[in-house]
Design an enzyme around this catalytic site. Structure first.
Site, PDB file in Angstrom:
ATOM      1  N   HIS A  38       0.772  -1.387   0.169  1.00 16.53           N
ATOM      2  CA  HIS A  38      -0.036  -0.014   0.164  1.00 16.53           C
ATOM      3  C   HIS A  38       0.826   1.230   0.108  1.00 16.53           C
ATOM      4  O   HIS A  38       0.612   2.363  -0.941  1.00 16.53           O
ATOM      5  CB  HIS A  38      -0.861  -0.072   1.230  1.00 16.53           C
ATOM      6  CG  HIS A  38      -1.452   1.316   1.499  1.00 16.53           C
ATOM      7  ND1 HIS A  38      -2.687   1.893   0.836  1.00 16.53           N
ATOM      8  CD2 HIS A  38      -1.287   2.284   2.252  1.00 16.53           C
ATOM      9  CE1 HIS A  38      -2.841   3.242   1.411  1.00 16.53           C
ATOM     10  NE2 HIS A  38      -1.911   3.446   2.369  1.00 16.53           N
ATOM     11  N   GLN A  57       3.799  11.551   5.980  1.00 20.71           N
ATOM     12  CA  GLN A  57       3.153  11.412   7.394  1.00 20.71           C
ATOM     13  C   GLN A  57       1.840  10.699   7.351  1.00 20.71           C
ATOM     14  O   GLN A  57       0.665  10.999   7.993  1.00 20.71           O
ATOM     15  CB  GLN A  57       2.987  12.783   8.154  1.00 20.71           C
ATOM     16  CG  GLN A  57       4.190  13.534   8.517  1.00 20.71           C
ATOM     17  CD  GLN A  57       3.932  14.932   8.910  1.00 20.71           C
ATOM     18  OE1 GLN A  57       3.306  15.692   8.786  1.00 20.71           O
ATOM     19  NE2 GLN A  57       5.012  15.118   9.916  1.00 20.71           N
ATOM     20  N   GLU A  58       1.769   9.521   6.836  1.00 20.32           N
ATOM     21  CA  GLU A  58       0.538   8.874   6.587  1.00 20.32           C
ATOM     22  C   GLU A  58       0.185   7.745   7.722  1.00 20.32           C
ATOM     23  O   GLU A  58       1.053   7.158   8.338  1.00 20.32           O
ATOM     24  CB  GLU A  58       0.716   7.967   5.149  1.00 20.32           C
ATOM     25  CG  GLU A  58      -0.621   7.158   4.932  1.00 20.32           C
ATOM     26  CD  GLU A  58      -0.315   6.420   3.510  1.00 20.32           C
ATOM     27  OE1 GLU A  58      -1.189   5.545   3.505  1.00 20.32           O
ATOM     28  OE2 GLU A  58       0.419   6.903   2.763  1.00 20.32           O
ATOM     29  N   VAL A  59      -0.963   7.874   7.744  1.00 22.44           N
ATOM     30  CA  VAL A  59      -1.648   6.691   8.863  1.00 22.44           C
ATOM     31  C   VAL A  59      -2.771   6.034   7.900  1.00 22.44           C
ATOM     32  O   VAL A  59      -3.592   6.599   7.255  1.00 22.44           O
ATOM     33  CB  VAL A  59      -2.433   7.335   9.945  1.00 22.44           C
ATOM     34  CG1 VAL A  59      -3.253   6.464  10.725  1.00 22.44           C
ATOM     35  CG2 VAL A  59      -1.491   8.149  10.891  1.00 22.44           C
TER      36      VAL A  59
END
Length: 258
Positions: free
Chosen positions: A62, A129-131
Site C-alpha cells: 500500500h 506522514q501517513e496513517v
C-alpha cells in the site's frame, strides 16, 4: 474576519497543527457520495464486490503504491494524514485538477497504522506522514469536513450529523508493535532479520519457517491482517450493540417510571 483568516492560515502552516484523536484525508468526492459508499472505502473493496478480486491488505505494498505512483487496484487500505496541513499539501498535489475538493476529518481507531512507525527506515514516502486505515473508514467515523476551493480551505468545519462519538471515543490508532507482523515486507526482505521486525516475522518471512499449511510469507501476512481486521470490526459491532442495549434499558426504565 481578515484577522481570523490570518490566524487560521498561520495555524495551517505549522506542522504542529494536528489533533491527536483526529486524522485528515483529501478526497475529490463530496460528502453525499461518501455517504452512499458507506464511508471512505479502499479501492480494493469495490474490486472485491464487482469482480471478486481479493483485497491486498499488505501495508508495504500500500505504501509503495504502483510504479506509476497511483493507488493499487486491489488496495485494502485507505490513506490519511496526521495533520490538516499534510492533507492539504496532498490534495494540492494529487487533486490539482479539481477546482473543489474536500478534506475529511476522521476519528482515530485501532485499525489504523502509522506507516512511518511500522515500516521505519523502509517507509517509502516518510514525508507524507501517513496513517493507513485497514479495511477503510465507515461514514460514522467521519467527524466532518472542510471544503477546499481553488486551493483555499474554507474556514468552516462542516460537522457530520451521522458521526458517532460514542463508538470511537477514547480509541487510538494501533501501536506500532501491532503492525510489525502486518508490515508486509517481501519474504527475503532484510527487515525481517532486523530489529524490531525480526521478533514479529510471520511464518515464511525472513528466517522463519513455513507454516504447517505451506502458506507463503505473503499469504500468512494476508491471513494475519484479515484476522486483525475482523477482530476490530467485531469489537466495534459489540460496542454498537452495547450502546443500543443501554438505550433500550434507559427507555424501558423511563417508561416503567411513568
Amino acid at each position: 474576519m481578515k484577522n481570523i483568516t490570518f490566524i487560521f492560515f498561520i495555524l495551517l502552516a505549522s506542522p504542529l497543527y494536528a489533533n491527536g484523536d483526529r486524522l485528515y484525508r483529501a478526497d475529490s468526492r463530496p460528502p453525499d457520495e461518501i455517504k452512499r459508499s458507506g464511508g471512505l472505502m479502499p479501492r480494493g473493496h469495490n474490486e472485491y464486490f464487482d469482480r471478486g478480486t481479493q483485497m491486498n491488505i499488505n501495508l508495504y505494498d500500500h505504501a509503495r503504491g504502483t510504479q506509476t505512483g497511483f493507488v493499487r487496484y486491489d488496495d485494502g487500505y485507505v490513506s490519511t494524514s496526521l495533520s490538516l496541513r499534510s492533507a492539504h499539501l496532498a490534495g494540492q498535489s494529487i487533486l490539482s485538477g479539481y477546482s473543489t475538493y474536500y478534506i475529511y476529518v476522521i476519528a482515530t481507531a485501532p485499525n489504523m497504522f502509522n506507516v512511518n512507525d511500522v515500516l521505519g527506515v523502509y517507509s517509502p514516502h516518510p514525508y507524507e506522514q501517513e496513517v493507513s486505515a485497514l479495511g477503510g473508514i465507515p461514514y460514522s467515523q467521519i467527524y466532518g469536513w472542510y471544503r477546499v476551493n481553488f486551493g483555499v480551505i474554507d474556514e468552516r468545519l462542516h460537522r457530520n450529523r451521522e458521526y458517532r462519538d460514542r463508538y470511537y471515543r477514547n480509541l487510538n490508532i494501533a501501536p506500532a508493535e501491532d503492525g510489525y507482523r502486518l508490515a508486509g515486507f517481501p519474504p527475503d526482505h532484510q527487515a525481517w532479520r532486523e530489529e524490531p521486525w525480526i521478533h514479529h516475522a510471520p511464518q515464511g518471512c525472513g528466517n522463519s519457517s513455513r507454516t504447517i499449511t505451506g502458506d507463503t510469507c505473503n499469504e500468512e501476512t494476508q491471513n494475519l491482517s484479515t484476522i486483525y481486521l475482523r477482530e476490530y470490526q467485531s469489537k466495534v459491532k459489540r460496542q454498537i450493540f452495547s450502546d443500543y442495549q443501554s438505550e433500550v434499558d434507559i427507555y424501558n426504565r423511563i417508561r416503567d417510571e411513568l
